[in-house]
Design a protein around this motif. Structure first.
Motif, mmCIF file in Angstrom:
data_model
loop_
_atom_site.group_PDB
_atom_site.id
_atom_site.type_symbol
_atom_site.label_atom_id
_atom_site.label_comp_id
_atom_site.label_asym_id
_atom_site.label_seq_id
_atom_site.Cartn_x
_atom_site.Cartn_y
_atom_site.Cartn_z
ATOM 1 N N ALA A 9 0.832 -1.207 0.000
ATOM 2 C CA ALA A 9 0.000 0.000 0.000
ATOM 3 C C ALA A 9 0.869 1.261 0.000
ATOM 4 O O ALA A 9 0.587 2.224 -0.713
ATOM 5 C CB ALA A 9 -0.939 0.000 1.204
ATOM 6 N N ASP A 10 1.934 1.239 0.797
ATOM 7 C CA ASP A 10 2.842 2.387 0.849
ATOM 8 C C ASP A 10 3.581 2.575 -0.466
ATOM 9 O O ASP A 10 3.838 3.706 -0.896
ATOM 10 C CB ASP A 10 3.837 2.241 2.002
ATOM 11 N N LEU A 11 3.925 1.474 -1.125
ATOM 12 C CA LEU A 11 4.576 1.553 -2.434
ATOM 13 C C LEU A 11 3.634 2.171 -3.459
ATOM 14 O O LEU A 11 4.044 3.032 -4.247
ATOM 15 C CB LEU A 11 5.039 0.167 -2.885
ATOM 16 N N LEU A 12 2.391 1.759 -3.434
ATOM 17 C CA LEU A 12 1.400 2.335 -4.348
ATOM 18 C C LEU A 12 1.272 3.839 -4.112
ATOM 19 O O LEU A 12 1.248 4.623 -5.071
ATOM 20 C CB LEU A 12 0.047 1.645 -4.164
ATOM 21 N N GLN A 13 1.238 4.238 -2.852
ATOM 22 C CA GLN A 13 1.138 5.668 -2.533
ATOM 23 C C GLN A 13 2.391 6.420 -2.996
ATOM 24 O O GLN A 13 2.291 7.533 -3.516
ATOM 25 C CB GLN A 13 0.920 5.871 -1.027
ATOM 26 N N ALA A 14 3.562 5.829 -2.823
ATOM 27 C CA ALA A 14 4.804 6.466 -3.267
ATOM 28 C C ALA A 14 4.808 6.639 -4.784
ATOM 29 O O ALA A 14 5.290 7.648 -5.297
ATOM 30 C CB ALA A 14 6.012 5.650 -2.816
ATOM 31 N N ARG A 15 4.249 5.667 -5.480
ATOM 32 C CA ARG A 15 4.143 5.788 -6.944
ATOM 33 C C ARG A 15 3.206 6.925 -7.321
ATOM 34 O O ARG A 15 3.498 7.712 -8.217
ATOM 35 C CB ARG A 15 3.657 4.480 -7.551
ATOM 36 N N LYS A 16 2.072 7.006 -6.632
ATOM 37 C CA LYS A 16 1.110 8.081 -6.908
ATOM 38 C C LYS A 16 1.720 9.447 -6.612
ATOM 39 O O LYS A 16 1.475 10.411 -7.337
ATOM 40 C CB LYS A 16 -0.159 7.894 -6.079
ATOM 41 N N ASP A 17 2.493 9.520 -5.528
ATOM 42 C CA ASP A 17 3.125 10.781 -5.123
ATOM 43 C C ASP A 17 4.392 11.084 -5.928
ATOM 44 O O ASP A 17 5.003 12.136 -5.740
ATOM 45 C CB ASP A 17 3.491 10.736 -3.634
ATOM 46 N N LYS A 18 4.790 10.127 -6.777
ATOM 47 C CA LYS A 18 6.018 10.253 -7.576
ATOM 48 C C LYS A 18 7.246 10.479 -6.690
ATOM 49 O O LYS A 18 8.150 11.253 -7.011
ATOM 50 C CB LYS A 18 5.878 11.359 -8.616
ATOM 51 N N ASN A 19 7.259 9.792 -5.564
ATOM 52 C CA ASN A 19 8.370 9.860 -4.617
ATOM 53 C C ASN A 19 9.365 8.758 -4.983
ATOM 54 O O ASN A 19 9.242 7.612 -4.548
ATOM 55 C CB ASN A 19 7.848 9.688 -3.191
ATOM 56 N N GLN A 20 10.355 9.121 -5.796
ATOM 57 C CA GLN A 20 11.287 8.148 -6.355
ATOM 58 C C GLN A 20 12.131 7.443 -5.290
ATOM 59 O O GLN A 20 12.386 6.242 -5.389
ATOM 60 C CB GLN A 20 12.205 8.834 -7.381
ATOM 61 N N SER A 21 12.575 8.175 -4.273
ATOM 62 C CA SER A 21 13.451 7.565 -3.276
ATOM 63 C C SER A 21 12.710 6.509 -2.457
ATOM 64 O O SER A 21 13.213 5.401 -2.254
ATOM 65 C CB SER A 21 14.070 8.622 -2.371
ATOM 66 N N VAL A 22 11.510 6.835 -2.009
ATOM 67 C CA VAL A 22 10.715 5.864 -1.238
ATOM 68 C C VAL A 22 10.314 4.704 -2.139
ATOM 69 O O VAL A 22 10.384 3.536 -1.734
ATOM 70 C CB VAL A 22 9.470 6.542 -0.617
ATOM 71 N N ARG A 23 9.936 5.015 -3.355
ATOM 72 C CA ARG A 23 9.530 3.986 -4.306
ATOM 73 C C ARG A 23 10.655 2.983 -4.555
ATOM 74 O O ARG A 23 10.423 1.770 -4.568
ATOM 75 C CB ARG A 23 9.116 4.643 -5.614
ATOM 76 N N GLY A 24 11.859 3.486 -4.715
ATOM 77 C CA GLY A 24 12.993 2.597 -4.959
ATOM 78 C C GLY A 24 13.249 1.647 -3.805
ATOM 79 O O GLY A 24 13.452 0.447 -4.001
ATOM 80 N N VAL A 25 13.239 2.174 -2.588
ATOM 81 C CA VAL A 25 13.490 1.348 -1.400
ATOM 82 C C VAL A 25 12.386 0.302 -1.244
ATOM 83 O O VAL A 25 12.666 -0.883 -1.006
ATOM 84 C CB VAL A 25 13.565 2.234 -0.127
ATOM 85 N N LEU A 26 11.141 0.733 -1.365
ATOM 86 C CA LEU A 26 10.030 -0.187 -1.152
ATOM 87 C C LEU A 26 9.915 -1.237 -2.259
ATOM 88 O O LEU A 26 9.525 -2.375 -1.998
ATOM 89 C CB LEU A 26 8.716 0.583 -1.000
ATOM 90 N N THR A 27 10.275 -0.866 -3.484
ATOM 91 C CA THR A 27 10.262 -1.837 -4.578
ATOM 92 C C THR A 27 11.260 -2.947 -4.307
ATOM 93 O O THR A 27 10.951 -4.136 -4.451
ATOM 94 C CB THR A 27 10.573 -1.148 -5.921
ATOM 95 N N THR A 28 12.464 -2.567 -3.888
ATOM 96 C CA THR A 28 13.491 -3.553 -3.566
ATOM 97 C C THR A 28 13.055 -4.423 -2.393
ATOM 98 O O THR A 28 13.174 -5.652 -2.432
ATOM 99 C CB THR A 28 14.825 -2.846 -3.240
ATOM 100 N N LEU A 29 12.548 -3.791 -1.345
ATOM 101 C CA LEU A 29 12.089 -4.521 -0.166
ATOM 102 C C LEU A 29 10.963 -5.493 -0.523
ATOM 103 O O LEU A 29 10.991 -6.659 -0.122
ATOM 104 C CB LEU A 29 11.625 -3.545 0.916
ATOM 105 N N LEU A 30 9.996 -5.022 -1.275
ATOM 106 C CA LEU A 30 8.861 -5.860 -1.656
ATOM 107 C C LEU A 30 9.327 -7.061 -2.484
ATOM 108 O O LEU A 30 8.866 -8.187 -2.273
ATOM 109 C CB LEU A 30 7.825 -5.045 -2.427
ATOM 110 N N GLY A 31 10.246 -6.827 -3.399
ATOM 111 C CA GLY A 31 10.764 -7.921 -4.225
ATOM 112 C C GLY A 31 11.455 -8.986 -3.386
ATOM 113 O O GLY A 31 11.208 -10.187 -3.553
ATOM 114 N N GLU A 32 12.312 -8.546 -2.476
ATOM 115 C CA GLU A 32 13.024 -9.485 -1.597
ATOM 116 C C GLU A 32 12.051 -10.237 -0.697
ATOM 117 O O GLU A 32 12.159 -11.443 -0.513
ATOM 118 C CB GLU A 32 14.041 -8.740 -0.729
ATOM 119 N N ALA A 33 11.114 -9.519 -0.108
ATOM 120 C CA ALA A 33 10.175 -10.124 0.833
ATOM 121 C C ALA A 33 9.239 -11.111 0.130
ATOM 122 O O ALA A 33 8.974 -12.192 0.653
ATOM 123 C CB ALA A 33 9.366 -9.039 1.540
#
Length: 150
Positions: A9-33
């Motif tokens: 949910a937070d990743l989706l919000q970061a994408r909507k907000d175009k927050n690249q730094s948060v999006r990058g961290v959460l994308t990596t975390l989500l992939g690993e998890a």
């Protein structure tokens, strides 16, 4: 809501907000998890497994920050990543709470045992881990328990 669902949910919000730094961290975390559960019988990843991954990421970031500081490199991006990850960690108990809990437990042991020693350290750590899972610094707790049991 599971930790993995919260991260999604937070990743989706970061994408909507175009927050690249948060999006990058959460994308990596989500992939690993997500990979942990999929690689173990195509199941959902548990919150405990997600927390272990987050701890690992934070540990690596802390090492990177230490090395960057030694070289005089700007650590702000690494600190920002660590801040994003720390939002998903459970609330840590305070030093005073830790000391009180350890002292109370050891006093309880003294009430039922003639003598306490470092042999009871495992029991005290087990009690803390059960009562406060992932909410305290195990190294600090270990130091304080040693002080009390000697």
């Amino acid at each position: 809501m599971s930790l993995l669902a919260t991260i999604k949910a937070d990743l989706l919000q970061a994408r909507k907000d175009k927050n690249q730094s948060v999006r990058g961290v959460l994308t990596t975390l989500l992939g690993e998890a997500t990979a942990v559960g999929k690689n173990d019988g195509n199941r959902d990843t548990t919150d405990t497994e997600v927390l272990a991954i987050i701890k690992s990421f934070i540990k690596k970031l802390n090492e990177t920050i230490a090395h960057a500081n030694e070289r005089g490199v700007d650590v702000t991006p690494f600190e920002n990543e660590r801040d994003v990850l720390e939002r998903y960690m459970p609330q840590q108990i305070t030093e005073d709470q830790l000391i009180t809990e350890v002292t109370d437990y050891i006093n309880g042991l003294r009430d039922i045992m003639d003598q306490v020693s470092l042999k009871q350290m495992g029991a005290v750590m087990a009690h803390l881990t059960t009562k406060f899972p992932d909410q305290f610094d195990k190294k600090r707790a270990s130091q304080y328990i040693r002080e009390q049991l000697v």
